[in-house]
Design an enzyme around this catalytic site. Structure first.
Site, PDB file in Angstrom:
ATOM      1  N   TYR A  12       4.719  -2.424  -2.013  1.00  0.00           N
ATOM      2  CA  TYR A  12       5.016  -1.117  -2.399  1.00  0.00           C
ATOM      3  C   TYR A  12       6.480  -0.705  -2.764  1.00  0.00           C
ATOM      4  O   TYR A  12       6.983   0.352  -2.929  1.00  0.00           O
ATOM      5  CB  TYR A  12       4.446   0.004  -1.538  1.00  0.00           C
ATOM      6  CG  TYR A  12       2.845   0.151  -1.704  1.00  0.00           C
ATOM      7  CD1 TYR A  12       2.268   0.409  -3.208  1.00  0.00           C
ATOM      8  CD2 TYR A  12       2.133   0.322  -0.703  1.00  0.00           C
ATOM      9  CE1 TYR A  12       0.987   0.442  -3.128  1.00  0.00           C
ATOM     10  CE2 TYR A  12       0.697   0.615  -0.780  1.00  0.00           C
ATOM     11  CZ  TYR A  12       0.064   0.501  -2.022  1.00  0.00           C
ATOM     12  OH  TYR A  12      -1.282   0.542  -2.168  1.00  0.00           O
ATOM     13  N   ASN A  59      -7.312   6.865  -2.250  1.00  0.00           N
ATOM     14  CA  ASN A  59      -8.035   6.277  -3.645  1.00  0.00           C
ATOM     15  C   ASN A  59      -8.912   4.879  -3.410  1.00  0.00           C
ATOM     16  O   ASN A  59      -8.927   4.107  -4.288  1.00  0.00           O
ATOM     17  CB  ASN A  59      -7.230   6.338  -4.762  1.00  0.00           C
ATOM     18  CG  ASN A  59      -6.022   5.191  -4.920  1.00  0.00           C
ATOM     19  OD1 ASN A  59      -5.797   4.642  -3.763  1.00  0.00           O
ATOM     20  ND2 ASN A  59      -5.050   5.179  -5.797  1.00  0.00           N
ATOM     21  N   HIS A 100      -6.556  -0.635  -3.888  1.00  0.00           N
ATOM     22  CA  HIS A 100      -5.535  -1.056  -4.677  1.00  0.00           C
ATOM     23  C   HIS A 100      -5.852  -2.185  -5.553  1.00  0.00           C
ATOM     24  O   HIS A 100      -6.662  -2.997  -4.940  1.00  0.00           O
ATOM     25  CB  HIS A 100      -4.202  -1.278  -3.543  1.00  0.00           C
ATOM     26  CG  HIS A 100      -3.218  -2.269  -4.477  1.00  0.00           C
ATOM     27  ND1 HIS A 100      -2.374  -1.130  -5.455  1.00  0.00           N
ATOM     28  CD2 HIS A 100      -3.049  -3.540  -4.626  1.00  0.00           C
ATOM     29  CE1 HIS A 100      -1.326  -2.321  -5.877  1.00  0.00           C
ATOM     30  NE2 HIS A 100      -2.008  -3.448  -5.496  1.00  0.00           N
TER      31      HIS A 100
HETATM   32  P1  CMP Z   1      -2.033   2.024  -5.758  1.00  0.00           P
HETATM   33  O1  CMP Z   1      -2.770   1.779  -6.851  1.00  0.00           O
HETATM   34  O2  CMP Z   1      -2.332   1.450  -4.236  1.00  0.00           O
HETATM   35  O3  CMP Z   1      -0.529   2.076  -5.957  1.00  0.00           O
HETATM   36  C1  CMP Z   1       0.224   2.927  -5.288  1.00  0.00           C
HETATM   37  C2  CMP Z   1      -0.352   4.077  -4.243  1.00  0.00           C
HETATM   38  O4  CMP Z   1       0.355   5.265  -4.219  1.00  0.00           O
HETATM   39  C3  CMP Z   1      -1.511   4.598  -5.213  1.00  0.00           C
HETATM   40  O5  CMP Z   1      -2.631   3.483  -5.376  1.00  0.00           O
HETATM   41  C4  CMP Z   1      -1.874   5.796  -4.361  1.00  0.00           C
HETATM   42  O6  CMP Z   1      -2.521   5.592  -3.266  1.00  0.00           O
HETATM   43  C5  CMP Z   1      -0.590   6.454  -4.316  1.00  0.00           C
HETATM   44  N1  CMP Z   1       0.004   7.470  -5.031  1.00  0.00           N
HETATM   45  C6  CMP Z   1       0.293   7.150  -6.130  1.00  0.00           C
HETATM   46  N2  CMP Z   1       0.883   8.424  -6.709  1.00  0.00           N
HETATM   47  C7  CMP Z   1       0.652   9.301  -5.854  1.00  0.00           C
HETATM   48  C8  CMP Z   1       1.171  10.733  -5.602  1.00  0.00           C
HETATM   49  N3  CMP Z   1       1.806  11.213  -6.686  1.00  0.00           N
HETATM   50  N4  CMP Z   1       0.915  11.091  -4.398  1.00  0.00           N
HETATM   51  C9  CMP Z   1       0.584  10.516  -3.437  1.00  0.00           C
HETATM   52  N5  CMP Z   1       0.332   9.222  -3.270  1.00  0.00           N
HETATM   53  C10 CMP Z   1       0.241   8.642  -4.706  1.00  0.00           C
END
Ligand code: CMP
Length: 150
Positions: free
Chosen positions: A49, A112, A115
């Site tokens: 990340y 969510n 990934h």
């Molecule tokens: P992912 O596709 O794994 O890529 C980055 C991750 O950061 C995303 O899914 C979410 O789990 C998290 N994420 C992205 N935007 C936010 C936000 N505004 N607040 C908290 N978590 C976030």
């Protein structure tokens, strides 16, 4: 044949939704090329990340992704990267369309569920970060000839 990295996040593992989600990828015709359960080291998650370093949610995201085991997988198929992202839906489960994985199973932006790589370069880097070359398996399933016309 395109490959993409997916991570079943700790919320998917703890909510016992992995089977249902994987079933959607399988039903679409995507093929598993690798899969493993692990408790991720913090340094590996920070690398994964790195693009989000400095954002307000970064620390909390790294804490979340190291809070319990994740399942890492490589999925393959024609256009796999875009196909998987469409199946997942919008990042925030509250905004994701019904019928998508996040639209059907999620209500949160960070929790969510899955990934998935967002492009060919990231897919390559992410697969290399989480898998050794010998962990990726090339094979054909009997129904493959009925999934994509040769
Ligand atoms: P992912 O596709 O794994 O890529 C980055 C991750 O950061 C995303 O899914 C979410 O789990 C998290 N994420 C992205 N935007 C936010 C936000 N505004 N607040 C908290 N978590 C976030």
């Amino acid at each position: 044949m395109e490959r993409t990295l997916i991570i079943f996040k700790p919320d998917a593992v703890n909510r016992m939704l992995m089977g249902q989600i994987l079933a959607r990828f399988e039903a679409k015709g995507l093929r598993l090329a690798a899969m493993k359960l692990q408790q991720s080291p913090r340094t590996q998650v920070e690398k994964h990340y790195a693009v989000h370093h400095g954002k307000p949610f970064y620390e909390s995201l790294v804490n979340f992704m190291t809070s319990g085991p994740v399942v890492l997988a490589v999925l393959e198929g024609p256009g796999a990267i875009g196909v998987v992202r469409k199946l997942l839906g919008a990042t925030n489960g509250r905004e994701a369309e019904p019928g998508t994985i996040r639209g059907d199973f999620g209500l949160d932006q960070q929790y969510n569920l899955v990934h998935a790589s967002d492009g060919p370069d990231t897919a390559r880097t992410e697969i290399e970060l989480f898998f050794k070359p010998e962990e990726i398996v090339s094979y054909e399933r009997a129904p493959d000839r009925w999934i994509v016309r040769k």
